[in-house]
Design a protein around this motif. Sequence first.
Motif, PDB file in Angstrom:
ATOM      1  N   SER A 186      -3.218 -45.627  -5.208  1.00 42.71           N
ATOM      2  CA  SER A 186      -3.210 -44.173  -5.355  1.00 42.71           C
ATOM      3  C   SER A 186      -2.167 -43.685  -6.354  1.00 42.71           C
ATOM      4  O   SER A 186      -2.322 -42.640  -6.955  1.00 42.71           O
ATOM      5  CB  SER A 186      -2.994 -43.500  -4.006  1.00 42.71           C
ATOM      6  N   HIS A 187      -1.093 -44.432  -6.552  1.00 47.44           N
ATOM      7  CA  HIS A 187      -0.081 -43.985  -7.508  1.00 47.44           C
ATOM      8  C   HIS A 187      -0.500 -44.258  -8.947  1.00 47.44           C
ATOM      9  O   HIS A 187       0.141 -43.802  -9.877  1.00 47.44           O
ATOM     10  CB  HIS A 187       1.275 -44.643  -7.208  1.00 47.44           C
ATOM     11  N   MET A 188      -1.610 -44.958  -9.171  1.00 50.37           N
ATOM     12  CA  MET A 188      -2.080 -45.244 -10.522  1.00 50.37           C
ATOM     13  C   MET A 188      -3.310 -44.415 -10.909  1.00 50.37           C
ATOM     14  O   MET A 188      -3.841 -44.582 -11.992  1.00 50.37           O
ATOM     15  CB  MET A 188      -2.409 -46.726 -10.656  1.00 50.37           C
ATOM     16  N   LEU A 189      -3.763 -43.543 -10.029  1.00 48.99           N
ATOM     17  CA  LEU A 189      -4.918 -42.708 -10.340  1.00 48.99           C
ATOM     18  C   LEU A 189      -4.548 -41.699 -11.425  1.00 48.99           C
ATOM     19  O   LEU A 189      -3.429 -41.191 -11.454  1.00 48.99           O
ATOM     20  CB  LEU A 189      -5.405 -41.974  -9.100  1.00 48.99           C
ATOM     21  N   PRO A 190      -5.469 -41.415 -12.337  1.00 45.66           N
ATOM     22  CA  PRO A 190      -5.155 -40.435 -13.379  1.00 45.66           C
ATOM     23  C   PRO A 190      -4.944 -39.057 -12.771  1.00 45.66           C
ATOM     24  O   PRO A 190      -5.625 -38.660 -11.835  1.00 45.66           O
ATOM     25  CB  PRO A 190      -6.377 -40.451 -14.290  1.00 45.66           C
ATOM     26  N   VAL A 191      -3.995 -38.353 -13.329  1.00 44.63           N
ATOM     27  CA  VAL A 191      -3.669 -37.013 -12.847  1.00 44.63           C
ATOM     28  C   VAL A 191      -4.414 -36.010 -13.699  1.00 44.63           C
ATOM     29  O   VAL A 191      -4.368 -36.045 -14.922  1.00 44.63           O
ATOM     30  CB  VAL A 191      -2.150 -36.749 -12.940  1.00 44.63           C
ATOM     31  N   GLN A 192      -5.145 -35.141 -13.048  1.00 45.54           N
ATOM     32  CA  GLN A 192      -5.877 -34.099 -13.754  1.00 45.54           C
ATOM     33  C   GLN A 192      -5.109 -32.800 -13.597  1.00 45.54           C
ATOM     34  O   GLN A 192      -4.837 -32.357 -12.487  1.00 45.54           O
ATOM     35  CB  GLN A 192      -7.283 -33.948 -13.192  1.00 45.54           C
ATOM     36  N   GLN A 193      -4.740 -32.198 -14.720  1.00 44.24           N
ATOM     37  CA  GLN A 193      -3.997 -30.957 -14.676  1.00 44.24           C
ATOM     38  C   GLN A 193      -4.957 -29.784 -14.557  1.00 44.24           C
ATOM     39  O   GLN A 193      -5.990 -29.750 -15.202  1.00 44.24           O
ATOM     40  CB  GLN A 193      -3.156 -30.788 -15.930  1.00 44.24           C
ATOM     41  N   VAL A 194      -4.593 -28.841 -13.727  1.00 47.60           N
ATOM     42  CA  VAL A 194      -5.393 -27.640 -13.546  1.00 47.60           C
ATOM     43  C   VAL A 194      -4.767 -26.551 -14.409  1.00 47.60           C
ATOM     44  O   VAL A 194      -3.570 -26.300 -14.345  1.00 47.60           O
ATOM     45  CB  VAL A 194      -5.418 -27.208 -12.059  1.00 47.60           C
ATOM     46  N   GLU A 195      -5.589 -25.938 -15.231  1.00 42.29           N
ATOM     47  CA  GLU A 195      -5.106 -24.889 -16.133  1.00 42.29           C
ATOM     48  C   GLU A 195      -5.183 -23.535 -15.440  1.00 42.29           C
ATOM     49  O   GLU A 195      -6.176 -23.217 -14.782  1.00 42.29           O
ATOM     50  CB  GLU A 195      -5.970 -24.893 -17.394  1.00 42.29           C
ATOM     51  N   ASP A 196      -4.134 -22.762 -15.584  1.00 38.88           N
ATOM     52  CA  ASP A 196      -4.099 -21.424 -15.001  1.00 38.88           C
ATOM     53  C   ASP A 196      -4.788 -20.458 -15.963  1.00 38.88           C
ATOM     54  O   ASP A 196      -4.288 -20.200 -17.053  1.00 38.88           O
ATOM     55  CB  ASP A 196      -2.660 -20.998 -14.754  1.00 38.88           C
ATOM     56  N   ASN A 197      -5.925 -19.938 -15.560  1.00 41.41           N
ATOM     57  CA  ASN A 197      -6.712 -19.034 -16.404  1.00 41.41           C
ATOM     58  C   ASN A 197      -6.515 -17.574 -16.033  1.00 41.41           C
ATOM     59  O   ASN A 197      -7.280 -16.719 -16.460  1.00 41.41           O
ATOM     60  CB  ASN A 197      -8.194 -19.389 -16.319  1.00 41.41           C
ATOM     61  N   SER A 198      -5.494 -17.269 -15.234  1.00 42.49           N
ATOM     62  CA  SER A 198      -5.302 -15.887 -14.789  1.00 42.49           C
ATOM     63  C   SER A 198      -5.011 -14.952 -15.965  1.00 42.49           C
ATOM     64  O   SER A 198      -5.408 -13.786 -15.933  1.00 42.49           O
ATOM     65  CB  SER A 198      -4.193 -15.802 -13.748  1.00 42.49           C
ATOM     66  N   LEU A 199      -4.339 -15.435 -17.010  1.00 43.40           N
ATOM     67  CA  LEU A 199      -4.102 -14.602 -18.184  1.00 43.40           C
ATOM     68  C   LEU A 199      -5.422 -14.204 -18.834  1.00 43.40           C
ATOM     69  O   LEU A 199      -5.620 -13.048 -19.198  1.00 43.40           O
ATOM     70  CB  LEU A 199      -3.219 -15.340 -19.203  1.00 43.40           C
ATOM     71  N   GLY A 200      -6.340 -15.146 -18.946  1.00 42.82           N
ATOM     72  CA  GLY A 200      -7.646 -14.842 -19.523  1.00 42.82           C
ATOM     73  C   GLY A 200      -8.398 -13.808 -18.711  1.00 42.82           C
ATOM     74  O   GLY A 200      -9.000 -12.882 -19.271  1.00 42.82           O
ATOM     75  N   HIS A 201      -8.361 -13.946 -17.381  1.00 40.52           N
ATOM     76  CA  HIS A 201      -9.031 -12.962 -16.522  1.00 40.52           C
ATOM     77  C   HIS A 201      -8.388 -11.578 -16.681  1.00 40.52           C
ATOM     78  O   HIS A 201      -9.090 -10.564 -16.742  1.00 40.52           O
ATOM     79  CB  HIS A 201      -8.973 -13.400 -15.058  1.00 40.52           C
ATOM     80  N   PHE A 202      -7.064 -11.543 -16.750  1.00 37.70           N
ATOM     81  CA  PHE A 202      -6.357 -10.268 -16.917  1.00 37.70           C
ATOM     82  C   PHE A 202      -6.740  -9.601 -18.233  1.00 37.70           C
ATOM     83  O   PHE A 202      -7.012  -8.398 -18.284  1.00 37.70           O
ATOM     84  CB  PHE A 202      -4.843 -10.499 -16.839  1.00 37.70           C
TER      85      PHE A 202
ATOM     86  N   SER B 278      -9.577 -21.357 -26.111  1.00 37.35           N
ATOM     87  CA  SER B 278     -10.852 -20.938 -26.698  1.00 37.35           C
ATOM     88  C   SER B 278     -11.204 -19.510 -26.290  1.00 37.35           C
ATOM     89  O   SER B 278     -11.765 -18.748 -27.080  1.00 37.35           O
ATOM     90  CB  SER B 278     -11.979 -21.904 -26.311  1.00 37.35           C
ATOM     91  N   HIS B 279     -10.843 -19.122 -25.078  1.00 39.88           N
ATOM     92  CA  HIS B 279     -11.131 -17.760 -24.620  1.00 39.88           C
ATOM     93  C   HIS B 279     -10.218 -16.740 -25.300  1.00 39.88           C
ATOM     94  O   HIS B 279     -10.651 -15.618 -25.587  1.00 39.88           O
ATOM     95  CB  HIS B 279     -11.042 -17.668 -23.104  1.00 39.88           C
TER      96      HIS B 279
ATOM     97  N   TYR C  29     -21.396  -7.385 -24.372  1.00 42.28           N
ATOM     98  CA  TYR C  29     -21.985  -8.718 -24.241  1.00 42.28           C
ATOM     99  C   TYR C  29     -20.918  -9.790 -24.370  1.00 42.28           C
ATOM    100  O   TYR C  29     -20.889 -10.747 -23.600  1.00 42.28           O
ATOM    101  CB  TYR C  29     -23.071  -8.918 -25.305  1.00 42.28           C
ATOM    102  N   ARG C  30     -20.017  -9.644 -25.349  1.00 49.30           N
ATOM    103  CA  ARG C  30     -18.965 -10.636 -25.557  1.00 49.30           C
ATOM    104  C   ARG C  30     -18.015 -10.701 -24.356  1.00 49.30           C
ATOM    105  O   ARG C  30     -17.579 -11.780 -23.975  1.00 49.30           O
ATOM    106  CB  ARG C  30     -18.174 -10.317 -26.823  1.00 49.30           C
ATOM    107  N   ILE C  31     -17.714  -9.549 -23.757  1.00 47.70           N
ATOM    108  CA  ILE C  31     -16.846  -9.541 -22.575  1.00 47.70           C
ATOM    109  C   ILE C  31     -17.530 -10.275 -21.425  1.00 47.70           C
ATOM    110  O   ILE C  31     -16.934 -11.147 -20.787  1.00 47.70           O
ATOM    111  CB  ILE C  31     -16.483  -8.099 -22.166  1.00 47.70           C
ATOM    112  N   PHE C  32     -18.785  -9.927 -21.129  1.00 51.58           N
ATOM    113  CA  PHE C  32     -19.489 -10.566 -20.012  1.00 51.58           C
ATOM    114  C   PHE C  32     -19.670 -12.059 -20.233  1.00 51.58           C
ATOM    115  O   PHE C  32     -19.409 -12.860 -19.336  1.00 51.58           O
ATOM    116  CB  PHE C  32     -20.852  -9.909 -19.769  1.00 51.58           C
ATOM    117  N   LYS C  33     -20.107 -12.457 -21.412  1.00 49.95           N
ATOM    118  CA  LYS C  33     -20.319 -13.881 -21.690  1.00 49.95           C
ATOM    119  C   LYS C  33     -19.010 -14.657 -21.573  1.00 49.95           C
ATOM    120  O   LYS C  33     -18.962 -15.721 -20.966  1.00 49.95           O
ATOM    121  CB  LYS C  33     -20.918 -14.065 -23.081  1.00 49.95           C
ATOM    122  N   GLY C  34     -17.942 -14.114 -22.137  1.00 43.94           N
ATOM    123  CA  GLY C  34     -16.652 -14.787 -22.078  1.00 43.94           C
ATOM    124  C   GLY C  34     -16.097 -14.867 -20.674  1.00 43.94           C
ATOM    125  O   GLY C  34     -15.607 -15.921 -20.241  1.00 43.94           O
ATOM    126  N   TRP C  35     -16.169 -13.766 -19.941  1.00 47.60           N
ATOM    127  CA  TRP C  35     -15.594 -13.736 -18.600  1.00 47.60           C
ATOM    128  C   TRP C  35     -16.361 -14.672 -17.660  1.00 47.60           C
ATOM    129  O   TRP C  35     -15.766 -15.375 -16.853  1.00 47.60           O
ATOM    130  CB  TRP C  35     -15.594 -12.315 -18.066  1.00 47.60           C
TER     131      TRP C  35
END
Length: 114
Positions: free
Chosen positions: A6-22, A58-59, A99-105
């Motif tokens: 378990s200590h050798m499993l790859p770590v996947q980082q979670v990106e905080d997208n709250s700025l994009g939503h705001f 990208s957003h 359209y761009r707001i809805f598609k992006g969000w």
Amino acid sequence: MSMMPSHMLPVQQVEDNSLGHFLYGLMSAFPLFFIPVLLSLWLNLIQKNVNPHSVLGSHLRWQRMSIIGLCPFFIAGYFLSPLWLSLPVYILGISWFTYRIFKGWISLNDGIAV
């Protein structure tokens, strides 16, 4: 078949997208006031620590291009003096921006880059 410890499993980082939503939220307030869109553009432009190749990066680029792309519609609508000429240009620009707001969000909510 060997199992990794378990200590050798790859770590996947979670990106905080709250700025994009705001920022999408600020952009969506454009029918009431245009100030939130300008605030959104300013907040977008001062983000220097976001990886441009990430989903959030990208957003942020999508949002900048959406706001900048709205400007020619408003400029063209302003210079077309009869209302019957300028109104369709404004409506087309606002429809495109919406359209761009809805598609992006929606894409950001699904974790997909645009």
